[in-house]
Scaffold this active site. Structure first.
Site, PDB file in Angstrom:
ATOM      1  N   GLU A  26       0.838  -1.196   0.000  1.00 33.47           N
ATOM      2  CA  GLU A  26       0.000   0.000   0.000  1.00 33.47           C
ATOM      3  C   GLU A  26       0.875   1.250   0.000  1.00 33.47           C
ATOM      4  O   GLU A  26       2.095   1.177   0.165  1.00 33.47           O
ATOM      5  CB  GLU A  26      -0.910  -0.009   1.231  1.00 33.47           C
ATOM      6  N   HIS A  61       1.528  -2.971  14.111  1.00 29.11           N
ATOM      7  CA  HIS A  61       0.190  -2.642  13.615  1.00 29.11           C
ATOM      8  C   HIS A  61      -0.917  -3.170  14.532  1.00 29.11           C
ATOM      9  O   HIS A  61      -2.083  -3.210  14.121  1.00 29.11           O
ATOM     10  CB  HIS A  61      -0.012  -3.158  12.189  1.00 29.11           C
ATOM     11  N   GLU A 101     -11.536   3.799   9.327  1.00 29.64           N
ATOM     12  CA  GLU A 101     -10.175   4.052   9.813  1.00 29.64           C
ATOM     13  C   GLU A 101      -9.392   4.918   8.833  1.00 29.64           C
ATOM     14  O   GLU A 101      -9.486   4.756   7.618  1.00 29.64           O
ATOM     15  CB  GLU A 101      -9.456   2.728  10.060  1.00 29.64           C
ATOM     16  N   GLU A 114      -9.646   1.634   5.691  1.00 34.30           N
ATOM     17  CA  GLU A 114     -10.628   0.567   5.548  1.00 34.30           C
ATOM     18  C   GLU A 114     -11.824   0.828   6.450  1.00 34.30           C
ATOM     19  O   GLU A 114     -11.791   1.724   7.305  1.00 34.30           O
ATOM     20  CB  GLU A 114      -9.996  -0.784   5.949  1.00 34.30           C
ATOM     21  N   ASN A 116     -13.907  -1.371   9.167  1.00 30.99           N
ATOM     22  CA  ASN A 116     -13.915  -2.612   9.940  1.00 30.99           C
ATOM     23  C   ASN A 116     -15.351  -2.915  10.341  1.00 30.99           C
ATOM     24  O   ASN A 116     -15.923  -2.207  11.182  1.00 30.99           O
ATOM     25  CB  ASN A 116     -13.049  -2.463  11.192  1.00 30.99           C
ATOM     26  N   GLU A 122     -11.347  -1.960  21.097  1.00 32.34           N
ATOM     27  CA  GLU A 122     -11.270  -0.654  21.748  1.00 32.34           C
ATOM     28  C   GLU A 122     -12.613   0.079  21.819  1.00 32.34           C
ATOM     29  O   GLU A 122     -12.644   1.263  22.163  1.00 32.34           O
ATOM     30  CB  GLU A 122     -10.237   0.224  21.033  1.00 32.34           C
ATOM     31  N   ARG A 167      -4.590  -2.364  26.808  1.00 34.81           N
ATOM     32  CA  ARG A 167      -4.699  -3.806  26.643  1.00 34.81           C
ATOM     33  C   ARG A 167      -3.568  -4.476  27.424  1.00 34.81           C
ATOM     34  O   ARG A 167      -2.392  -4.266  27.121  1.00 34.81           O
ATOM     35  CB  ARG A 167      -4.606  -4.191  25.175  1.00 34.81           C
ATOM     36  N   ASP A 386      35.494 -15.695  60.853  1.00 34.90           N
ATOM     37  CA  ASP A 386      36.172 -16.985  60.925  1.00 34.90           C
ATOM     38  C   ASP A 386      35.466 -17.972  61.844  1.00 34.90           C
ATOM     39  O   ASP A 386      35.521 -19.182  61.629  1.00 34.90           O
ATOM     40  CB  ASP A 386      37.624 -16.791  61.381  1.00 34.90           C
ATOM     41  N   ALA A 387      34.794 -17.474  62.874  1.00 35.33           N
ATOM     42  CA  ALA A 387      34.112 -18.389  63.793  1.00 35.33           C
ATOM     43  C   ALA A 387      33.029 -19.178  63.070  1.00 35.33           C
ATOM     44  O   ALA A 387      32.983 -20.408  63.143  1.00 35.33           O
ATOM     45  CB  ALA A 387      33.521 -17.606  64.966  1.00 35.33           C
ATOM     46  N   HIS A 388      32.148 -18.480  62.354  1.00 31.79           N
ATOM     47  CA  HIS A 388      31.088 -19.224  61.662  1.00 31.79           C
ATOM     48  C   HIS A 388      31.615 -19.900  60.405  1.00 31.79           C
ATOM     49  O   HIS A 388      31.064 -20.917  59.964  1.00 31.79           O
ATOM     50  CB  HIS A 388      29.875 -18.331  61.376  1.00 31.79           C
ATOM     51  N   GLN A 389      32.704 -19.389  59.847  1.00 34.04           N
ATOM     52  CA  GLN A 389      33.309 -20.091  58.715  1.00 34.04           C
ATOM     53  C   GLN A 389      33.848 -21.439  59.172  1.00 34.04           C
ATOM     54  O   GLN A 389      33.752 -22.442  58.454  1.00 34.04           O
ATOM     55  CB  GLN A 389      34.437 -19.246  58.108  1.00 34.04           C
ATOM     56  N   ARG A 458      43.657 -12.628  50.755  1.00 30.04           N
ATOM     57  CA  ARG A 458      44.549 -13.716  50.362  1.00 30.04           C
ATOM     58  C   ARG A 458      45.666 -13.232  49.432  1.00 30.04           C
ATOM     59  O   ARG A 458      45.946 -13.841  48.395  1.00 30.04           O
ATOM     60  CB  ARG A 458      43.740 -14.818  49.680  1.00 30.04           C
ATOM     61  N   ASP A 492      49.551 -15.043  52.485  1.00 32.75           N
ATOM     62  CA  ASP A 492      49.658 -15.892  51.309  1.00 32.75           C
ATOM     63  C   ASP A 492      49.700 -17.331  51.793  1.00 32.75           C
ATOM     64  O   ASP A 492      50.350 -17.642  52.797  1.00 32.75           O
ATOM     65  CB  ASP A 492      50.920 -15.582  50.507  1.00 32.75           C
ATOM     66  N   LYS A 555      49.270 -16.162  61.804  1.00 38.35           N
ATOM     67  CA  LYS A 555      48.004 -16.814  61.442  1.00 38.35           C
ATOM     68  C   LYS A 555      48.169 -18.316  61.612  1.00 38.35           C
ATOM     69  O   LYS A 555      48.701 -19.012  60.732  1.00 38.35           O
ATOM     70  CB  LYS A 555      47.611 -16.454  60.013  1.00 38.35           C
ATOM     71  N   HIS A 585      46.617 -15.076  65.886  1.00 32.97           N
ATOM     72  CA  HIS A 585      45.367 -15.764  65.531  1.00 32.97           C
ATOM     73  C   HIS A 585      45.589 -17.261  65.625  1.00 32.97           C
ATOM     74  O   HIS A 585      46.618 -17.780  65.178  1.00 32.97           O
ATOM     75  CB  HIS A 585      44.986 -15.392  64.090  1.00 32.97           C
ATOM     76  N   HIS A 587      43.312 -21.358  66.116  1.00 31.77           N
ATOM     77  CA  HIS A 587      42.067 -22.131  66.193  1.00 31.77           C
ATOM     78  C   HIS A 587      42.170 -23.049  67.411  1.00 31.77           C
ATOM     79  O   HIS A 587      43.263 -23.484  67.780  1.00 31.77           O
ATOM     80  CB  HIS A 587      41.841 -22.943  64.920  1.00 31.77           C
ATOM     81  N   THR A 720      43.736 -21.671  52.765  1.00 32.09           N
ATOM     82  CA  THR A 720      43.167 -21.485  51.423  1.00 32.09           C
ATOM     83  C   THR A 720      44.054 -20.568  50.575  1.00 32.09           C
ATOM     84  O   THR A 720      44.425 -19.497  51.027  1.00 32.09           O
ATOM     85  CB  THR A 720      41.771 -20.862  51.526  1.00 32.09           C
TER      86      THR A 720
END
Length: 991
Positions: A26, A61, A101, A114, A116, A122, A167, A386-389, A458, A492, A555, A585, A587, A720
C-alpha cells in the site's frame, strides 16, 4: 534490499497463519497518526458517528493504547473525518456497528484505510465517553430496530471527558513482546470510580501458547486527559497479575512518557522510543516505593516461588544443610533479639568513642603507635567471619549480624577490630546465601561506626582461589576500604613473599591498616619439626616489616601454636620489632587456644583473636569470655565489660541453634591436629563431606592421608588455597587407595585433581624450600606442561573493566550494575551470573527472615513476615497438590487471606519428559518464549554478527526471529526444526 527480508517475513507469517502468503503493498505514509471513527447504521442509509478514537500507540500494527476522543485533533479535521465516515457508510446502507479508519500525516492530510465491519476491542473507550452501549445497540438493530427507535440521534451524541483503554497482555516487553505462558499465581482486579474492566482471568488460570495473549483490558474515564491518565496509572499498578510476564510495566512507561502526555503520538512512537521496553530499569512516579520500583513490585511473587520450591524440593545438596536437623512446624527456632533493656544500655553509652576514632583521626601509622602504647590486651572478635566459617561452613546470613550490630558496637568499643569480611565469606554470600557481600559490609559499617572492621585478604588471590590481574587486586582493595574495611590482614597460603608484596601494596595504597601475616605451621618449639624454625619466621617477619606493614600477624590456621611455641615466637618477634604491633590468631581445635593466647599476650603480643563463647572452641577461635575473664584486673585487662559479653553470648547461643543444619557434628576437640595439621575451617568441611559420602568410618584414614599428602607436596603451610590442594590429594589417595610411593611412581599417569596439578605448575606461588622433586617434574612432563616461574599473576594482562562493564550492563541493565558488581564478576564470574539468575527467579531472598529462608514450610504452617515500611505479610501454605503429568506440583498459599497458586517442578520424580538446558550468559541464544522451532538459519562453525537472525520460532499465531546475542562463531546448536521449546531453553551457543 532492506525491504526484501521484511516482505519475506510478512509473507511467511501470512502463509503460516492463513495458508496464503500473498502480500499487498500500500501507499507509504511516514509517521502517521491512526484515527478511527466509530459509526453505527440501521441498514436504511441512516448512519450516526460516535466520535473518533486515537489508536496511534501500536506495535506491529496492533493497537496497544486507545483514547477517545482524539482530543488534540484540530476541530476542522475532526469534522471532516466524521463527515467522510458517515457519507461512506450511509451510501453503502451500512447496518450495525463499524469503524472507519484513517491515517493522518504530518501535514494533517487524511488517508482512508478501511472499514472494519465489527465491534472492535477498543469500543469500550467510545462507550465510556458517549454513554452508549454499542453491543446492546447492535443487537437491537440486528433485531430490526431503527436508530431513532433506540435513541441514537446525531445531535444528542457528544463525548463526556476523555477515556483511555490499555490492553494488558501476557508478553515480555524486554524480549520484544515475546508471549509468556504459565499459571497465574495471583489475579486481582483494580476498581474504583471511572474504571472499567473487561477480562476473564483468575488465580490459578493456565496461560497457554495457543491463544491471543491479551488477558484483560482496562478503560478509565475522567474529566480531562491528565486525570484519566493518572487514573489508569493507579489501575495498572494496583491490579495483581502474577506468575507470567505482562506488558503492564511497558504500559506504565508509555503513560509517563512526555510525548504521550502531550496527547500527540504517531504509529512510530514505540519504535522510536525503545527505552519504553526496558521495563526492569523503570522507576515510576508513585509515592509508594514498592509501586515505583518494578523489582519490588513483584517481590512477593518471587518469594513465594522460592518458598514453594523449598517446600517441594528442599535445599540443593551443595548448600550442605543436614536435612535431619532442619526445624519444621512447632520446633521452629526463630531469630532471637537482644532485649530492649540490653539495647537501651548500649545506646546509653553511645558517647564513649571506640578504637576506630583513633584510626580515622591518626591514620594507620598513628593507630599502630596507639596500639603499642595501649595499656592492656586488645582483642579481635572473629564471630562475624572466621568463627562461623569454621563451625558453620560460612553459612551465617547478614540478618543475624545486623540484629546484634548496634549492641556489638557498644560492647566491643575497646576492641582492636571485628573480623567480619573476606576469606570464604565473599563467594559464599553469593554462591549459597544469595546475598551481596558488599551489601553486608556496608550495612554493618553503617550500624557499627566505632569499631574497626577487619578482613582477610589472600594476597595476590584477593578473596578468590586463583590469581588475578594486579589491577583487580588494587581495585578490590580500594573498593573494600571505601565500603568500610579498616584493617587488611594480608596473607599468602605459601608465605610466598612476592604474592604477599602485592597484597600489602594494594591494601596500603587503598588507605588501609596493613597486617603483614605469616601463615604458621610446624612447631618452633620443636627443632625436629623441619624447616619451619624460629629463624624462618623471624626472617619472614623482617621482610614484611621492610615492606612497610603496620603490624605483624601470626596466622595459626590449624591450632598448632602451643603455649610454649607462642611464648618463644612472640617473644622473639617482640625483641626484634619493639615498635610493631603483634597480632596472634589461632584455632582451638586441640583445646589449648585460650592458654596459647594468654601465653602470647604475656610474651608481648598486643592483640589476640577470639570468638564470642557460643561461637568459640573446637575448630573456631578460643573463647572471648574466657580470655577477658582471665586477664581482668591484671596489666593485660581488656577493658571489655563481661556483662555485655554475656548478653551477646546468649544471643549467639540461640542463633547457633538456628544454624544447626550446618554443624559438622564435631562434639569435642581433637588433639591429633598436631599430627595431621588440618586447618580449622577445612577440618569441619572434610568431616562433613566424609559423612555425606558415607565415609565416616574412613575419617581417621582421611586425617592420616592428609598428613601424608602434606609431606608429598613438600610440607607446606596449609590455608586457602594451599589447604585445598592438600585436602584434594588426601581424598584422592583414600579413593584410589594410594600411598606416597605409588603417588611418586605413577605421577606421570595418575589423574590428579586439578588443584594439585596447578599447585605443582606454580599457579599459586612457590612453597618454602621449593617444589618437591622429582614429583613436580614427573607430573608436569607427563602432561606436557611448562612450570610458571616467579609470581603467577605478574604475567597476566590487566583486566578490562570497561569492556566487562559494558557486557554486564547489556545483560542486566545500567541501574543494576555498579563498581561493586563489576568487582564481584571479575573475581567470580560464574558465581556472580548464577546469583543474578537466582535473583531473577526468586528475588532478593536475603530479605527473608532466616527461619523462613532455611526451613521448608509444611501444609497449614503460617509465617508472619515484615516487609518494607513495617507492613506485615501473613503467609500460609495451604496445600501441596499431587504431582501432575508434567512433573509439577501446585503449591497453594494464602497471602493475607488471598489465594496464590505456585507451580513447582518436583525434581525427585522422573516423568520421562525431556529437560532442556537453559540459556545463561552472553553468547547463549535462548528461546524468548514457549513455541516451536520453525527455522534454523545457521550451522555450527558459521560466523555471525550480533543481532543477525539465527533461528525462527512460532508461538501464539506469531513467527518470531531469534537474533544472535553476540558476534562470533556458532559453537553448537542443541535443537532441530520442529522441536517444542520452553522460555529460556538454550537454542545454540556462540563463542
Amino acid at each position: 534490499e532492506d525491504l526484501v527480508p521484511f516482505f519475506d517475513a510478512a509473507s511467511s507469517e501470512a502463509l503460516a497463519s492463513f495458508g496464503d502468503g500473498s502480500v499487498f503493498i500500500e501507499r507509504f505514509v511516514d509517521r502517521p497518526r491512526h484515527i478511527e471513527v466509530q459509526i453505527i447504521g440501521d441498514g436504511t442509509g441512516n448512519v450516526v458517528h460516535l466520535w473518533e478514537r486515537d489508536c496511534s500507540v501500536q506495535r506491529r500494527h496492533q493497537k496497544v493504547i486507545e483514547m477517545a476522543p482524539a482530543w488534540t485533533l484540530p476541530d476542522e479535521l475532526r469534522a471532516d473525518l466524521h463527515e467522510y465516515a458517515v457519507k461512506l457508510t450511509s451510501a453503502a446502507k451500512y447496518k450495525n456497528a463499524g469503524t472507519v479508519e484513517f491515517l493522518i500525516d504530518a501535514e494533517l492530510r487524511p488517508y482512508f484505510i478501511e472499514v472494519n465491519p465489527r465491534i472492535q476491542v477498543e469500543h469500550t473507550v467510545t462507550e465510556e465517553v458517549t454513554g452508549i452501549d454499542l453491543v446492546q445497540s447492535q443487537l437491537k438493530i440486528a433485531a430490526g430496530a431503527s436508530l431513532e427507535e433506540i435513541g441514537l440521534i446525531q445531535e444528542n451524541i457528544s463525548p463526556r471527558g476523555v477515556a483511555i483503554q490499555c490492553r494488558v497482555t501476557t508478553e515480555n516487553p524486554e524480549r520484544d513482546f515475546a508471549p509468556d505462558t504459565g499459571t497465574l499465581t495471583c489475579y486481582r482486579h483494580s476498581a474504583g470510580n471511572g474504571v472499567r474492566m473487561d477480562g476473564i482471568g483468575y488465580s490459578g488460570l493456565t496461560i497457554t501458547p495457543f491463544f491471543d495473549s491479551m488477558i484483560v483490558k482496562y478503560t478509565t474515564r475522567g474529566s480531562s486527559f491528565g486525570e484519566t491518565v493518572n487514573r489508569m496509572k493507579r489501575v495498572l499498578q494496583e491490579c495483581r497479575i502474577r506468575g507470567v510476564k505482562t506488558n503492564i510495566p511497558f504500559l506504565l512507561n508509555v503513560l509517563e512518557h512526555p510525548e504521550f502526555e502531550s496527547g500527540i503520538v504517531t504509529t512510530s512512537f514505540i519504535d522510536e522510543n525503545p527505552g519504553l521496553k526496558k521495563t526492569s530499569l523503570s522507576l515510576w512516579d508513585f509515592k509508594n516505593e514498592e509501586q515505583a520500583d518494578p523489582k519490588k513490585t513483584f517481590m512477593i511473587d518471587k518469594y513465594l516461588r522460592y518458598l514453594a520450591n523449598l517446600a517441594v524440593n528442599g535445599h540443593p545438596p551443595e548448600l550442605g544443610a543436614d536435612a535431619t536437623k532442619i526445624k519444621t512446624g512447632a520446633g521452629l527456632v526463630k531469630p532471637p533479639k537482644i532485649s530492649n533493656a540490653v539495647t537501651a544500655a548500649g545506646a546509653a553509652s553511645k558517647e564513649k568513642k571506640g578504637m576506630r576514632h583513633i584510626l580515622l583521626s591518626e591514620g594507620p601509622a598513628g593507630y599502630a603507635k596507639a596500639v603499642r602504647e595501649h595499656k592492656g590486651l586488645l582483642v579481635t572478635d572473629t564471630t562475624w567471619r572466621d568463627a562461623h566459617q569454621s563451625l558453620l561452613a560460612t553459612r551465617m546470613r547478614t540478618e543475624e549480624l545486623v540484629q546484634c550490630a548496634d549492641f556489638t558496637n557498644d560492647a566491643l568499643a575497646s576492641a582492636f577490630s571485628i573480623e567480619m569480611w573476606g576469606g570464604a565469606t565473599f563467594d559464599v554470600a553469593m554462591r549459597f546465601l544469595h546475598e551481596c557481600p558488599w551489601d553486608r559490609l556496608e550495612k554493618l559499617r553503617a550500624a557499627v561506626p566505632d569499631v574497626p572492621f577487619q578482613m582477610l585478604l589472600r594476597g595476590a588471590n584477593a578473596v578468590g582461589y586463583t590469581n588475578y590481574p594486579d589491577n583487580v587486586v588494587y581495585k578490590f582493595c580500594e573498593q573494600a576500604h571505601d565500603s568500610g574495611i579498616d584493617v587488611f590482614r594480608v596473607f599468602d597460603s605459601l608465605n610466598y613473599l612476592e604474592n604477599l608484596k602485592l597484597g600489602v601494596d594494594a591494601a596500603g595504597k587503598a588507605g588501609g591498616f596493613v597486617e603483614g601475616t605469616m601463615s604458621y605451621t610446624g612447631d618452633v618449639a620443636d627443632p625436629s619439626k623441619g624447616k619451619y624454625t624460629l629463624e624462618y619466621y623471624l626472617d619472614l617477619a623482617q621482610k614484611l616489616v621492610d615492606e612497610g606493614v603496620h603490624s605483624l600477624a601470626i596466622k595459626d590456621m590449624a591450632g598448632l601454636l602451643t603455649p610454649r611455641a607462642a611464648t618463644l615466637l612472640v617473644g622473639a618477634l617482640r625483641e626484634q620489632h619493639p615498635d610493631t604491633p603483634i597480632h596472634v590468631h589461632t584455632h582451638d581445635t586441640a583445646g589449648s587456644g585460650v592458654a596459647s593466647m594468654l601465653a602470647a599476650a604475656d610474651a608481648g603480643a598486643d592483640i589476640v583473636d577470639a570468638a564470642i563463647d557460643a561461637m568459640s572452641g573446637l575448630t573456631s577461635q578460643p573463647s572471648l569470655g574466657a580470655i577477658v575473664a582471665n586477664v581482668r584486673g591484671t596489666d593485660l585487662d581488656t577493658g571489655i565489660d563481661v556483662t555485655k559479653i554475656g548478653a551477646l553470648n546468649t544471643y549467639w547461643e540461640n542463633v547457633r541453634s538456628l544454624y544447626a543444619p550446618f554443624e559438622s557434628g564435631q562434639l569435642s576437640g581433637s588433639s591429633d591436629v598436631y599430627q595431621h595439621e588440618i586447618p580449622g575451617g577445612q577440618y569441619t568441611n572434610l568431616l562433613f563431606q566424609s559423612k555425606q559420602l558415607g565415609l565416616t568410618e574412613k575419617w581417621p584414614e582421611i586425617k592420616q592421608k592428609y598428613a601424608e599428602a602434606n609431606i608429598i607436596l613438600g610440607d607446606i603451610p596449609k590455608v586457602t588455597p594451599s589447604s585445598k590442594v592438600v585436602g584434594d590429594l588426601a581424598q584422592f589417595m583414600v579413593a584410589q587407595n594410594l600411598d606416597a610411593q605409588s603417588i611418586l611412581d605413577q605421577a606421570d599417569t595418575l589423574a590428579f585433581p586439578d588443584s594439585v596439578v596447578n599447585y605443582l605448575k606454580g599457579n599459586i606461588g612457590i612453597p618454602p624450600g621449593g617444589f618437591p622433586e622429582p614429583l613436580r617434574t614427573k607430573v608436569l612432563s607427563g602432561r606436557g606442561l611448562e612450570p610458571i616461574e616467579g609470581r603467577p599473576g605478574a604475567s597476566l594482562e590487566d583486566y578490562d573493566f570497561e569492556k566487562e562493564r559494558a557486557s554486564l550492563i547489556k545483560q542486566y541493565g545500567q541501574t543494576n550494575i555498579d563498581d561493586k558488581d563489576l568487582l564481584s564478576y571479575a573475581l567470580y564470574p560464574d558465581v556472580f551470573v548464577d546469583w543474578k539468575e537466582f535473583e531473577t527467579v526468586y528475588g532478593e531472598v536475603s530479605k527473608l527472615p532466616t527461619h523462613v529462608f532455611l526451613n521448608p514450610m509444611q501444609e497449614g504452617q503460617e509465617y508472619e513476615i515484615e516487609m518494607t515500611g513495617g507492613n506485615m505479610l501473613l503467609l500460609k501454605l495451604v496445600t501441596i497438590q499431587d504431582i501432575r503429568e508434567d512433573g509439577t506440583r501446585m503449591v497453594i498459599f494464602e497471602v493475607n487471606g488471598e489465594p496464590w497458586y505456585m507451580p513447582v517442578t518436583d525434581l525427585s520424580t522422573d516423568t520421562g519428559m525431556v529437560t532442556r538446558e537453559k540459556a545463561k550468559g552472553l553468547g547463549s541464544v535462548g528461546s524468548p518464549m514457549p513455541g516451536v522451532v520453525v527455522g534454523l538459519k545457521v550451522k555450527p562453525g558459521d560466523k555471525v554478527e550480533e543481532g543477525e537472525t539465527v533461528a525462527t520460532l512460532s508461538a501464539m499465531k506469531m513467527e518470531t526471529s531469534i537474533p544472535a546475542t553476540a558476534s562470533g562463531t556458532v559453537k553448537r546448536i542443541v535443537v532441530n526444526v520442529g522441536d517444542k521449546v520452553e522460555g529460556d531453553d538454550l537454542l545454540m551457543e556462540i563463542e
